[in-house]
Design a protein around this motif. Structure first.
Motif, PDB file in Angstrom:
ATOM      1  N   VAL A   3      46.980 -74.828  96.994  1.00 11.31           N
ATOM      2  CA  VAL A   3      47.827 -73.929  97.760  1.00 11.31           C
ATOM      3  C   VAL A   3      48.872 -74.775  98.481  1.00 11.31           C
ATOM      4  O   VAL A   3      48.541 -75.707  99.211  1.00 11.31           O
ATOM      5  N   VAL A   4      50.128 -74.457  98.243  1.00 14.11           N
ATOM      6  CA  VAL A   4      51.231 -75.195  98.851  1.00 14.11           C
ATOM      7  C   VAL A   4      51.752 -74.387 100.028  1.00 14.11           C
ATOM      8  O   VAL A   4      52.018 -73.188  99.903  1.00 14.11           O
ATOM      9  N   ALA A   5      51.910 -75.048 101.149  1.00 17.73           N
ATOM     10  CA  ALA A   5      52.454 -74.367 102.332  1.00 17.73           C
ATOM     11  C   ALA A   5      53.975 -74.311 102.192  1.00 17.73           C
ATOM     12  O   ALA A   5      54.646 -75.343 102.194  1.00 17.73           O
ATOM     13  N   LEU A   6      54.502 -73.132 102.032  1.00 17.76           N
ATOM     14  CA  LEU A   6      55.943 -72.940 101.880  1.00 17.76           C
ATOM     15  C   LEU A   6      56.583 -72.716 103.254  1.00 17.76           C
ATOM     16  O   LEU A   6      55.981 -72.095 104.127  1.00 17.76           O
ATOM     17  N   PRO A   7      57.808 -73.198 103.424  1.00 16.55           N
ATOM     18  CA  PRO A   7      58.479 -72.939 104.701  1.00 16.55           C
ATOM     19  C   PRO A   7      58.863 -71.467 104.802  1.00 16.55           C
ATOM     20  O   PRO A   7      59.061 -70.785 103.789  1.00 16.55           O
ATOM     21  N   LYS A   8      58.939 -70.984 106.017  1.00 18.22           N
ATOM     22  CA  LYS A   8      59.358 -69.597 106.236  1.00 18.22           C
ATOM     23  C   LYS A   8      60.831 -69.483 105.844  1.00 18.22           C
ATOM     24  O   LYS A   8      61.652 -70.283 106.266  1.00 18.22           O
ATOM     25  N   LEU A   9      61.150 -68.488 105.036  1.00 18.45           N
ATOM     26  CA  LEU A   9      62.529 -68.265 104.613  1.00 18.45           C
ATOM     27  C   LEU A   9      63.127 -67.150 105.461  1.00 18.45           C
ATOM     28  O   LEU A   9      62.559 -66.063 105.563  1.00 18.45           O
ATOM     29  N   LEU A  10      64.273 -67.444 106.044  1.00 21.19           N
ATOM     30  CA  LEU A  10      64.954 -66.479 106.913  1.00 21.19           C
ATOM     31  C   LEU A  10      66.162 -65.893 106.195  1.00 21.19           C
ATOM     32  O   LEU A  10      66.877 -66.608 105.481  1.00 21.19           O
ATOM     33  N   THR A  11      66.394 -64.621 106.401  1.00 16.77           N
ATOM     34  CA  THR A  11      67.616 -64.002 105.874  1.00 16.77           C
ATOM     35  C   THR A  11      68.782 -64.440 106.753  1.00 16.77           C
ATOM     36  O   THR A  11      68.594 -65.049 107.815  1.00 16.77           O
ATOM     37  N   GLU A  12      69.988 -64.115 106.331  1.00 20.57           N
ATOM     38  CA  GLU A  12      71.172 -64.459 107.115  1.00 20.57           C
ATOM     39  C   GLU A  12      71.129 -63.793 108.493  1.00 20.57           C
ATOM     40  O   GLU A  12      71.458 -64.409 109.504  1.00 20.57           O
ATOM     41  N   ALA A  13      70.683 -62.543 108.523  1.00 20.81           N
ATOM     42  CA  ALA A  13      70.605 -61.824 109.797  1.00 20.81           C
ATOM     43  C   ALA A  13      69.564 -62.452 110.718  1.00 20.81           C
ATOM     44  O   ALA A  13      69.808 -62.609 111.925  1.00 20.81           O
ATOM     45  N   GLU A  14      68.412 -62.829 110.160  1.00 23.23           N
ATOM     46  CA  GLU A  14      67.366 -63.457 110.971  1.00 23.23           C
ATOM     47  C   GLU A  14      67.815 -64.816 111.495  1.00 23.23           C
ATOM     48  O   GLU A  14      67.581 -65.149 112.666  1.00 23.23           O
ATOM     49  N   ALA A  15      68.475 -65.600 110.643  1.00 25.24           N
ATOM     50  CA  ALA A  15      68.962 -66.915 111.059  1.00 25.24           C
ATOM     51  C   ALA A  15      70.035 -66.770 112.135  1.00 25.24           C
ATOM     52  O   ALA A  15      70.054 -67.524 113.105  1.00 25.24           O
ATOM     53  N   ALA A  16      70.915 -65.791 111.967  1.00 27.33           N
ATOM     54  CA  ALA A  16      71.964 -65.560 112.967  1.00 27.33           C
ATOM     55  C   ALA A  16      71.343 -65.190 114.305  1.00 27.33           C
ATOM     56  O   ALA A  16      71.780 -65.673 115.358  1.00 27.33           O
ATOM     57  N   GLU A  17      70.319 -64.364 114.270  1.00 25.42           N
ATOM     58  CA  GLU A  17      69.638 -63.960 115.507  1.00 25.42           C
ATOM     59  C   GLU A  17      68.975 -65.166 116.167  1.00 25.42           C
ATOM     60  O   GLU A  17      69.047 -65.330 117.386  1.00 25.42           O
ATOM     61  N   GLN A  18      68.357 -66.031 115.355  1.00 21.19           N
ATOM     62  CA  GLN A  18      67.709 -67.230 115.898  1.00 21.19           C
ATOM     63  C   GLN A  18      68.718 -68.140 116.607  1.00 21.19           C
ATOM     64  O   GLN A  18      68.413 -68.713 117.642  1.00 21.19           O
ATOM     65  N   LEU A  19      69.925 -68.257 116.024  1.00 23.88           N
ATOM     66  CA  LEU A  19      70.951 -69.123 116.606  1.00 23.88           C
ATOM     67  C   LEU A  19      71.773 -68.418 117.679  1.00 23.88           C
ATOM     68  O   LEU A  19      72.545 -69.063 118.389  1.00 23.88           O
ATOM     69  N   GLY A  20      71.656 -67.111 117.753  1.00 17.38           N
ATOM     70  CA  GLY A  20      72.428 -66.361 118.742  1.00 17.38           C
ATOM     71  C   GLY A  20      73.892 -66.216 118.366  1.00 17.38           C
ATOM     72  O   GLY A  20      74.772 -66.219 119.223  1.00 17.38           O
ATOM     73  N   VAL A  21      74.164 -66.120 117.064  1.00 13.45           N
ATOM     74  CA  VAL A  21      75.535 -65.951 116.569  1.00 13.45           C
ATOM     75  C   VAL A  21      75.585 -64.719 115.676  1.00 13.45           C
ATOM     76  O   VAL A  21      74.547 -64.153 115.312  1.00 13.45           O
ATOM     77  N   SER A  22      76.774 -64.321 115.295  1.00 16.39           N
ATOM     78  CA  SER A  22      76.925 -63.165 114.417  1.00 16.39           C
ATOM     79  C   SER A  22      76.665 -63.558 112.961  1.00 16.39           C
ATOM     80  O   SER A  22      76.715 -64.744 112.601  1.00 16.39           O
TER      81      SER A  22
END
Length: 136
Positions: A3-22
């Motif tokens: 079992v390989v631990a995969l990194p969490k993949l974020l959508t553009e909207a999720e990534a934008a929310e994480q960074l606090g940008v549009s």
């Protein structure tokens, strides 16, 4: 089975929310090559490591040396990145003879075309307004 631990993949909207940008800012930074990303199944995805690398790059040299980076806006011209070009010729730097020549040339270019009438004189009237010649 491994079992390989995969990194969490974020959508553009999720990534934008994480960074606090549009979302538009995310897309703009990605298209300019400043934001690392993955394309999986034709969709843009970001990992938390991608966001951390972006944040680290955005802060490089900006605070240490006091210099602006290409991630800053270019002042009041409305475009991002790069240095601004110096202004062109200063006000009143064109000599008067050159201005007069330019004005004369503009008048010549934009004047109404002269059309020859049927009696041999020039006329500015539209061709459909000219008097038809008498037929024999």
């Amino acid at each position: 089975m491994n079992v390989v631990a995969l990194p969490k993949l974020l959508t553009e909207a999720e990534a934008a929310e994480q960074l606090g940008v549009s979302i538009d800012t995310m897309q703009r930074e990605r298209k300019r090559g400043r934001m690392p990303f993955r394309k999986i199944g034709g969709r843009i995805k970001y990992t938390p490591d991608d966001l951390l690398r972006y944040i680290e790059r955005a802060g490089e040299n900006q605070w240490d040396s006091g210099e602006r980076t290409d991630l800053d806006n270019s002042g009041n011209i409305g475009s991002a990145g790069g240095k601004t070009a110096p202004c062109g010729a200063g006000a009143g730097s064109t000599p008067l003879p050159a201005k007069l020549d330019t004005q004369a040339l503009a008048r010549e270019i934009f004047k109404k075309p002269q059309r020859a009438s049927l009696n041999g004189t020039s006329s500015t009237a539209a061709p459909w307004m000219s008097v038809p010649a008498t037929l024999p």
